[in-house]
Design an enzyme around this catalytic site. Structure first.
Site, PDB file in Angstrom:
ATOM      1  N   HIS A  33     -44.358 -15.597   1.412  1.00  0.00           N
ATOM      2  CA  HIS A  33     -43.055 -16.362   1.876  1.00  0.00           C
ATOM      3  C   HIS A  33     -43.632 -17.863   2.469  1.00  0.00           C
ATOM      4  O   HIS A  33     -44.484 -17.877   3.277  1.00  0.00           O
ATOM      5  CB  HIS A  33     -42.310 -15.660   3.098  1.00  0.00           C
ATOM      6  CG  HIS A  33     -41.812 -14.261   2.274  1.00  0.00           C
ATOM      7  ND1 HIS A  33     -40.297 -14.347   1.822  1.00  0.00           N
ATOM      8  CD2 HIS A  33     -42.030 -12.894   1.996  1.00  0.00           C
ATOM      9  CE1 HIS A  33     -39.997 -13.115   1.428  1.00  0.00           C
ATOM     10  NE2 HIS A  33     -41.137 -12.430   1.428  1.00  0.00           N
ATOM     11  N   ASP A  38     -34.956 -17.561  -2.466  1.00  0.00           N
ATOM     12  CA  ASP A  38     -34.192 -15.949  -2.246  1.00  0.00           C
ATOM     13  C   ASP A  38     -33.293 -16.268  -1.178  1.00  0.00           C
ATOM     14  O   ASP A  38     -33.104 -17.062  -0.399  1.00  0.00           O
ATOM     15  CB  ASP A  38     -35.567 -15.207  -1.660  1.00  0.00           C
ATOM     16  CG  ASP A  38     -35.893 -15.037  -0.302  1.00  0.00           C
ATOM     17  OD1 ASP A  38     -36.246 -14.083   0.177  1.00  0.00           O
ATOM     18  OD2 ASP A  38     -35.700 -16.097   0.549  1.00  0.00           O
ATOM     19  N   HIS A  41     -36.540  -8.291  -3.591  1.00  0.00           N
ATOM     20  CA  HIS A  41     -37.240  -6.973  -2.900  1.00  0.00           C
ATOM     21  C   HIS A  41     -36.421  -5.964  -3.129  1.00  0.00           C
ATOM     22  O   HIS A  41     -35.151  -5.811  -3.066  1.00  0.00           O
ATOM     23  CB  HIS A  41     -37.461  -7.402  -1.414  1.00  0.00           C
ATOM     24  CG  HIS A  41     -38.151  -8.735  -1.126  1.00  0.00           C
ATOM     25  ND1 HIS A  41     -38.120  -9.807  -1.529  1.00  0.00           N
ATOM     26  CD2 HIS A  41     -39.142  -8.692  -0.082  1.00  0.00           C
ATOM     27  CE1 HIS A  41     -38.993 -10.680  -0.928  1.00  0.00           C
ATOM     28  NE2 HIS A  41     -39.695  -9.842   0.084  1.00  0.00           N
ATOM     29  N   HIS A  80     -46.268 -13.181  -4.361  1.00  0.00           N
ATOM     30  CA  HIS A  80     -45.262 -12.700  -3.340  1.00  0.00           C
ATOM     31  C   HIS A  80     -45.837 -13.144  -1.703  1.00  0.00           C
ATOM     32  O   HIS A  80     -46.411 -12.394  -1.229  1.00  0.00           O
ATOM     33  CB  HIS A  80     -45.215 -11.295  -3.355  1.00  0.00           C
ATOM     34  CG  HIS A  80     -44.214 -10.771  -2.317  1.00  0.00           C
ATOM     35  ND1 HIS A  80     -42.978 -10.072  -3.030  1.00  0.00           N
ATOM     36  CD2 HIS A  80     -43.885 -10.774  -1.283  1.00  0.00           C
ATOM     37  CE1 HIS A  80     -42.261  -9.671  -1.849  1.00  0.00           C
ATOM     38  NE2 HIS A  80     -42.838 -10.049  -0.760  1.00  0.00           N
ATOM     39  N   ASP A 123     -47.776 -11.700   1.032  1.00  0.00           N
ATOM     40  CA  ASP A 123     -46.564 -11.707   1.963  1.00  0.00           C
ATOM     41  C   ASP A 123     -46.139 -12.773   2.920  1.00  0.00           C
ATOM     42  O   ASP A 123     -45.608 -13.633   2.604  1.00  0.00           O
ATOM     43  CB  ASP A 123     -46.199 -10.286   2.222  1.00  0.00           C
ATOM     44  CG  ASP A 123     -44.693  -9.942   2.432  1.00  0.00           C
ATOM     45  OD1 ASP A 123     -44.471  -8.800   2.993  1.00  0.00           O
ATOM     46  OD2 ASP A 123     -43.771 -10.863   1.877  1.00  0.00           O
ATOM     47  N   GLY A 145     -35.299 -10.254   3.137  1.00  0.00           N
ATOM     48  CA  GLY A 145     -34.722  -9.710   4.392  1.00  0.00           C
ATOM     49  C   GLY A 145     -34.575  -8.232   4.335  1.00  0.00           C
ATOM     50  O   GLY A 145     -35.345  -7.632   3.442  1.00  0.00           O
ATOM     51  N   ARG A 203     -37.384 -28.017  11.722  1.00  0.00           N
ATOM     52  CA  ARG A 203     -36.190 -28.739  12.098  1.00  0.00           C
ATOM     53  C   ARG A 203     -35.858 -29.951  11.182  1.00  0.00           C
ATOM     54  O   ARG A 203     -34.484 -30.493  11.071  1.00  0.00           O
ATOM     55  CB  ARG A 203     -36.260 -29.124  13.423  1.00  0.00           C
ATOM     56  CG  ARG A 203     -36.493 -28.382  14.733  1.00  0.00           C
ATOM     57  CD  ARG A 203     -35.290 -27.477  15.050  1.00  0.00           C
ATOM     58  NE  ARG A 203     -35.326 -26.237  15.641  1.00  0.00           N
ATOM     59  CZ  ARG A 203     -35.428 -26.189  16.945  1.00  0.00           C
ATOM     60  NH1 ARG A 203     -35.325 -27.329  17.691  1.00  0.00           N
ATOM     61  NH2 ARG A 203     -35.525 -24.753  17.732  1.00  0.00           N
ATOM     62  N   GLU A 211     -38.956  -1.513  -0.434  1.00  0.00           N
ATOM     63  CA  GLU A 211     -39.901  -1.666   0.817  1.00  0.00           C
ATOM     64  C   GLU A 211     -39.603  -0.832   1.824  1.00  0.00           C
ATOM     65  O   GLU A 211     -40.795  -0.127   2.280  1.00  0.00           O
ATOM     66  CB  GLU A 211     -39.961  -3.089   1.013  1.00  0.00           C
ATOM     67  CG  GLU A 211     -40.751  -3.568   2.250  1.00  0.00           C
ATOM     68  CD  GLU A 211     -40.510  -4.948   2.845  1.00  0.00           C
ATOM     69  OE1 GLU A 211     -39.339  -5.580   2.473  1.00  0.00           O
ATOM     70  OE2 GLU A 211     -41.342  -5.710   3.303  1.00  0.00           O
TER      71      GLU A 211
HETATM   72  O1  NOS Z   1     -41.749  -8.383   3.623  1.00  0.00           O
HETATM   73  C1  NOS Z   1     -40.588  -8.941   3.796  1.00  0.00           C
HETATM   74  N1  NOS Z   1     -39.635  -8.292   3.446  1.00  0.00           N
HETATM   75  C2  NOS Z   1     -38.190  -8.606   3.230  1.00  0.00           C
HETATM   76  N2  NOS Z   1     -38.139 -10.049   3.864  1.00  0.00           N
HETATM   77  C3  NOS Z   1     -38.982 -10.969   4.146  1.00  0.00           C
HETATM   78  C4  NOS Z   1     -40.344 -10.397   4.278  1.00  0.00           C
HETATM   79  N3  NOS Z   1     -41.109 -11.474   4.749  1.00  0.00           N
HETATM   80  C5  NOS Z   1     -40.527 -12.431   4.767  1.00  0.00           C
HETATM   81  N4  NOS Z   1     -39.270 -12.106   4.568  1.00  0.00           N
HETATM   82  C6  NOS Z   1     -38.045 -13.227   4.709  1.00  0.00           C
HETATM   83  O2  NOS Z   1     -37.340 -13.101   5.732  1.00  0.00           O
HETATM   84  C7  NOS Z   1     -36.148 -13.895   5.647  1.00  0.00           C
HETATM   85  C8  NOS Z   1     -35.398 -13.968   6.585  1.00  0.00           C
HETATM   86  O3  NOS Z   1     -34.507 -12.899   6.554  1.00  0.00           O
HETATM   87  C9  NOS Z   1     -35.896 -13.507   4.313  1.00  0.00           C
HETATM   88  O4  NOS Z   1     -34.964 -14.334   3.404  1.00  0.00           O
HETATM   89  C10 NOS Z   1     -36.972 -13.197   3.498  1.00  0.00           C
HETATM   90  O5  NOS Z   1     -37.385 -14.180   2.515  1.00  0.00           O
END
Ligand code: NOS
Length: 341
Positions: A19, A140, A199, A17, A280, A172, A73, A202
């Site tokens: 991003h 996602d 998700h 997990h 994360d 998100g 970009r 949370e």
């Molecule tokens: O901890 C988290 N929880 C939820 N979303 C998250 C987290 N970290 C990053 N994103 C990201 O924020 C993006 C933009 O909206 C979401 O798509 C998600 O991938």
């Protein structure tokens, strides 16, 4: 470094997990911000960036996250970012990582989907050849962008289908973004062989996790920490071996928990729920995967044996094949045996 920190630093790991943009190191973010000087609120100075990554609440975190997304970009930005993320994971002895990527956010900013997928695949192949790390993708849906984003994310996943793509997620905010509405998209993604890893739980309660299980066919839950409030849900997760991807410092920094001492990780483990430990959005939260293992060890009262068990648990929760899981677990076993502390 303490003995345990040294043990963790050398321990082979899997990260499930984490991003893509959320892993952009301060150096990368500063470089990109400098390229867009004056056209971004993101500071180019790494010290100022540390201040910038302090969040009032979860909504503020997403706002800052999207400002960083705006820095990406062109396909070269994507390729550089992805390879740098791989380098940082490999530095921590991560052998396998399922990286959450939000293609919708980049395509709507003008990067064509084929070029985006080509850039991440190029970085994946070079990382495997040069850094010895296996990357797979989770695409996602940015929940705050709703059903249009779900539609586009599914279209990119199924039409581009990069070789590394294995799972389909939903990120998100959860507040104001109910999970059931995304059922048609997860049904199609799963029918196409993608694994479901939304998700849930949370920033909202256990009912969001039940929704993710029932309506999205979740095989793992991103975070899922509010399950600790629902004994029936804990029993269900434990009985059906449904892993939670727990990210302790993230929950603290986004204010999902008020303090680490109140983090429910201990209750989840005591209930027999499978957990993996994850970072994360490490630079945004001022942490690393190694740091997260140290936090988990403190919360659980673990030494090296317990920490090695957390690494095995992440491998078992991964979408690696059984032989690949066995191979990585054997590497963890060999490391633990060779480093008794
Ligand atoms: O901890 C988290 N929880 C939820 N979303 C998250 C987290 N970290 C990053 N994103 C990201 O924020 C993006 C933009 O909206 C979401 O798509 C998600 O991938």
């Amino acid at each position: 470094m303490t003995d345990l920190a040294t043990f963790i630093a050398g321990l082979p790991k899997a990260e499930l997990h984490v991003h893509h943009v959320g892993s952009a190191s301060p150096r990368i973010v500063a470089e990109l911000a400098a390229r867009h000087e004056g056209r971004t609120p993101v500071p180019a100075d790494p010290a100022a960036l540390a201040e910038y990554f302090v969040f009032r609440d979860f909504a503020h975190f997403i706002e800052i996250y999207l400002n960083v997304v705006d820095l990406i970009r062109d396909p070269e930005d994507v390729r550089i970012l992805t390879y740098e993320v791989a380098r940082e994971l490999a530095r921590q002895q991560v052998r396998y990582a399922e990286l959450t990527i939000t293609p919708y956010s980049h395509v709507r900013r003008g990067i064509p989907a084929p070029a985006f997928c080509e850039a991440i695949e190029d970085a994946r192949k070079h990382a495997e050849a040069e850094l010895g790390i296996v990357l797979r993708w989770c695409f996602d849906i940015p929940g705050e962008a709703g059903l249009p984003a779900a539609e586009e994310t599914l279209r990119i996943a199924l039409e581009e289908r990069p070789d590394g793509l294995i799972s389909f997620g939903l990120g998100g905010p959860e507040i104001g973004v109910p999970r059931p509405q995304f059922k048609p998209y997860f049904d199609q993604a799963r029918a196409a062989g993608l694994r479901s890893v939304p998700h849930a739980g949370e920033t909202t309660g256990p009912e969001t996790i039940w929704d993710a299980l029932r309506d999205l066919g979740a095989e793992r839950i991103g975070h899922g920490i509010s399950a600790a409030a629902d004994p029936a849900l804990l029993a269900h997760l434990a009985e059906h071996r449904i892993p939670l991807e727990v990210c302790p410092t993230s929950n603290l920094r986004t204010r999902a928990v008020a303090s680490l001492d109140e983090h429910p990780l201990r209750a989840l483990v005591d209930a027999g729920v499978p957990v993996s430990i994850n970072s994360d959005d490490p630079p945004m939260f001022g942490t690393t995967l190694d740091d997260e293992y140290a936090v988990a060890a403190r919360l659980l009262g673990y030494g090296p044996d317990g920490v090695a068990g957390l690494a095995r648990s992440a491998v078992t929760a991964s979408f690696l094949s059984a032989p690949e899981q066995a191979r990585l677990i054997a590497e963890i076993d060999a490391y633990a045996a060779a480093n008794p502390t």
